[in-house]
Design a protein around this motif. Structure first.
Motif, PDB file in Angstrom:
ATOM      1  N   ASP A  49       0.810  -1.215   0.000  1.00  0.00           N
ATOM      2  CA  ASP A  49       0.000   0.000   0.000  1.00  0.00           C
ATOM      3  C   ASP A  49       0.849   1.273   0.000  1.00  0.00           C
ATOM      4  N   GLY A  50       2.153   1.137   0.189  1.00  0.00           N
ATOM      5  CA  GLY A  50       3.040   2.292   0.178  1.00  0.00           C
ATOM      6  C   GLY A  50       3.018   3.097   1.464  1.00  0.00           C
ATOM      7  N   LYS A  51       2.148   2.766   2.407  1.00  0.00           N
ATOM      8  CA  LYS A  51       2.028   3.499   3.670  1.00  0.00           C
ATOM      9  C   LYS A  51       2.577   2.705   4.850  1.00  0.00           C
ATOM     10  N   THR A  52       2.459   1.388   4.786  1.00  0.00           N
ATOM     11  CA  THR A  52       2.807   0.545   5.918  1.00  0.00           C
ATOM     12  C   THR A  52       4.213  -0.010   5.763  1.00  0.00           C
ATOM     13  N   LYS A  53       5.004   0.129   6.840  1.00  0.00           N
ATOM     14  CA  LYS A  53       6.325  -0.486   6.832  1.00  0.00           C
ATOM     15  C   LYS A  53       6.749  -0.792   8.257  1.00  0.00           C
ATOM     16  N   TYR A  54       7.671  -1.722   8.354  1.00  0.00           N
ATOM     17  CA  TYR A  54       8.248  -2.126   9.628  1.00  0.00           C
ATOM     18  C   TYR A  54       9.744  -1.846   9.600  1.00  0.00           C
ATOM     19  N   TYR A  55      10.260  -1.521  10.770  1.00  0.00           N
ATOM     20  CA  TYR A  55      11.702  -1.540  10.960  1.00  0.00           C
ATOM     21  C   TYR A  55      11.956  -2.453  12.154  1.00  0.00           C
ATOM     22  N   ILE A  56      12.812  -3.434  11.952  1.00  0.00           N
ATOM     23  CA  ILE A  56      13.159  -4.358  13.032  1.00  0.00           C
ATOM     24  C   ILE A  56      14.663  -4.280  13.243  1.00  0.00           C
ATOM     25  N   GLY A  57      15.061  -3.923  14.455  1.00  0.00           N
ATOM     26  CA  GLY A  57      16.463  -3.903  14.841  1.00  0.00           C
ATOM     27  C   GLY A  57      16.745  -5.069  15.770  1.00  0.00           C
ATOM     28  N   LYS A  58      17.891  -5.028  16.423  1.00  0.00           N
ATOM     29  CA  LYS A  58      18.237  -6.120  17.337  1.00  0.00           C
ATOM     30  C   LYS A  58      17.226  -6.220  18.475  1.00  0.00           C
ATOM     31  N   LYS A  59      16.850  -5.070  19.060  1.00  0.00           N
ATOM     32  CA  LYS A  59      15.879  -5.047  20.160  1.00  0.00           C
ATOM     33  C   LYS A  59      14.836  -3.936  19.969  1.00  0.00           C
ATOM     34  N   VAL A  60      14.742  -3.426  18.746  1.00  0.00           N
ATOM     35  CA  VAL A  60      13.804  -2.343  18.433  1.00  0.00           C
ATOM     36  C   VAL A  60      12.802  -2.849  17.398  1.00  0.00           C
ATOM     37  N   PHE A  61      11.554  -2.470  17.594  1.00  0.00           N
ATOM     38  CA  PHE A  61      10.502  -2.853  16.666  1.00  0.00           C
ATOM     39  C   PHE A  61       9.662  -1.611  16.385  1.00  0.00           C
ATOM     40  N   GLU A  62       9.619  -1.199  15.134  1.00  0.00           N
ATOM     41  CA  GLU A  62       8.880   0.016  14.790  1.00  0.00           C
ATOM     42  C   GLU A  62       7.893  -0.286  13.669  1.00  0.00           C
ATOM     43  N   TYR A  63       6.678   0.176  13.852  1.00  0.00           N
ATOM     44  CA  TYR A  63       5.607   0.000  12.875  1.00  0.00           C
ATOM     45  C   TYR A  63       5.132   1.374  12.442  1.00  0.00           C
ATOM     46  N   LYS A  64       5.075   1.611  11.133  1.00  0.00           N
ATOM     47  CA  LYS A  64       4.573   2.878  10.607  1.00  0.00           C
ATOM     48  C   LYS A  64       3.440   2.597   9.641  1.00  0.00           C
ATOM     49  N   ASN A  65       2.355   3.343   9.817  1.00  0.00           N
ATOM     50  CA  ASN A  65       1.229   3.283   8.899  1.00  0.00           C
ATOM     51  C   ASN A  65       0.792   4.720   8.668  1.00  0.00           C
ATOM     52  N   GLY A  66       1.268   5.308   7.570  1.00  0.00           N
ATOM     53  CA  GLY A  66       1.016   6.721   7.325  1.00  0.00           C
ATOM     54  C   GLY A  66       1.720   7.559   8.371  1.00  0.00           C
ATOM     55  N   LYS A  67       0.957   8.382   9.081  1.00  0.00           N
ATOM     56  CA  LYS A  67       1.531   9.222  10.132  1.00  0.00           C
ATOM     57  C   LYS A  67       1.596   8.507  11.485  1.00  0.00           C
ATOM     58  N   HIS A  68       0.895   7.394  11.603  1.00  0.00           N
ATOM     59  CA  HIS A  68       0.893   6.630  12.862  1.00  0.00           C
ATOM     60  C   HIS A  68       2.205   5.853  12.997  1.00  0.00           C
ATOM     61  N   VAL A  69       2.913   6.101  14.084  1.00  0.00           N
ATOM     62  CA  VAL A  69       4.178   5.407  14.351  1.00  0.00           C
ATOM     63  C   VAL A  69       4.111   4.786  15.739  1.00  0.00           C
ATOM     64  N   GLN A  70       4.487   3.521  15.822  1.00  0.00           N
ATOM     65  CA  GLN A  70       4.544   2.841  17.117  1.00  0.00           C
ATOM     66  C   GLN A  70       5.913   2.192  17.233  1.00  0.00           C
ATOM     67  N   LYS A  71       6.673   2.623  18.217  1.00  0.00           N
ATOM     68  CA  LYS A  71       8.014   2.099  18.431  1.00  0.00           C
ATOM     69  C   LYS A  71       8.042   1.362  19.762  1.00  0.00           C
ATOM     70  N   SER A  72       8.535   0.131  19.734  1.00  0.00           N
ATOM     71  CA  SER A  72       8.595  -0.701  20.931  1.00  0.00           C
ATOM     72  C   SER A  72       9.996  -1.260  21.094  1.00  0.00           C
ATOM     73  N   TYR A  73      10.298  -1.656  22.323  1.00  0.00           N
ATOM     74  CA  TYR A  73      11.622  -2.164  22.648  1.00  0.00           C
ATOM     75  C   TYR A  73      11.499  -3.540  23.287  1.00  0.00           C
TER      76      TYR A  73
END
Length: 180
Positions: free
Chosen positions: A52-76
């Motif tokens: 959809d071009g809006k949704t993406k994930y970033y996964i690090g060693k202990k970082v998890f980030e979810y983006k959907n448009g302007k909504h961003v949720q970052k967890s550890y």
């Protein structure tokens, strides 16, 4: 007297078989118990894109980030053994709580595939979200699913172009929910 002795020995033998079978059953179940994930696997790390071009994930060693448009949720990612100091559950949902952006994860096999089950620290109940890394047709694929049945699979790719190209692709062994 001999009949009572035979009945007693048969009864004793039955109990021994029952105990052995029951302990074997418990041992087999324990062997399939998911293990705590202390970091995300290297193959899973990096950016993942949806079609959809809006949704993406970033996964690090202990970082998890979810983006959907302007909504961003970052967890550890934290170890669930910290429950004594910071109990899991609804009391940790306050914005002042250090656990508000924490999650914990388990690795396990579900339906014959390796999944990581992530659960937010302040979740009162639920099965969390499941993530699976695999390769299909030479491309790296991050698959997501949810629920006790590990269903509702969606796939994410290393680039938006690949996500767009394979947006309707269905792979075997995943449980899809058809949209109405």
């Amino acid at each position: 007297m001999k009949l009572n002795k035979k009945l007693f020995l048969t009864f004793l033998f039955s109990i021994v078989i029952f105990i052995l079978f029951d302990s074997y059953h418990v041992t087999v179940q324990a062997a399939f118990k998911p293990t705590i994930a202390t970091s995300f696997p290297k193959a899973m790390r990096g950016y993942w894109y949806a079609s959809d071009g809006k949704t993406k994930y970033y996964i690090g060693k202990k970082v998890f980030e979810y983006k959907n448009g302007k909504h961003v949720q970052k967890s550890y990612l934290h170890n669930s053994n910290q429950q004594k100091k910071y109990p899991m559950g609804s009391d940790s949902s306050s914005k002042k709580s250090p656990t508000v952006n924490w999650l914990y994860a388990y690795q396990g096999k579900y339906h014959g595939m390796n999944w990581i089950d992530t659960i937010v620290w302040n979740a009162g109940a639920g099965d969390g979200a499941f993530y699976n890394f695999s390769k299909h047709n030479g491309h790296q694929v991050l698959s997501t699913a949810y629920g006790a049945g590990v269903w509702g699979t969606q796939h994410y790719y290393r680039s938006f172009k690949l996500a767009k190209q394979f947006m309707h692709k269905r792979y075997p062994h995943y449980s899809y929910i058809e949209e109405e």
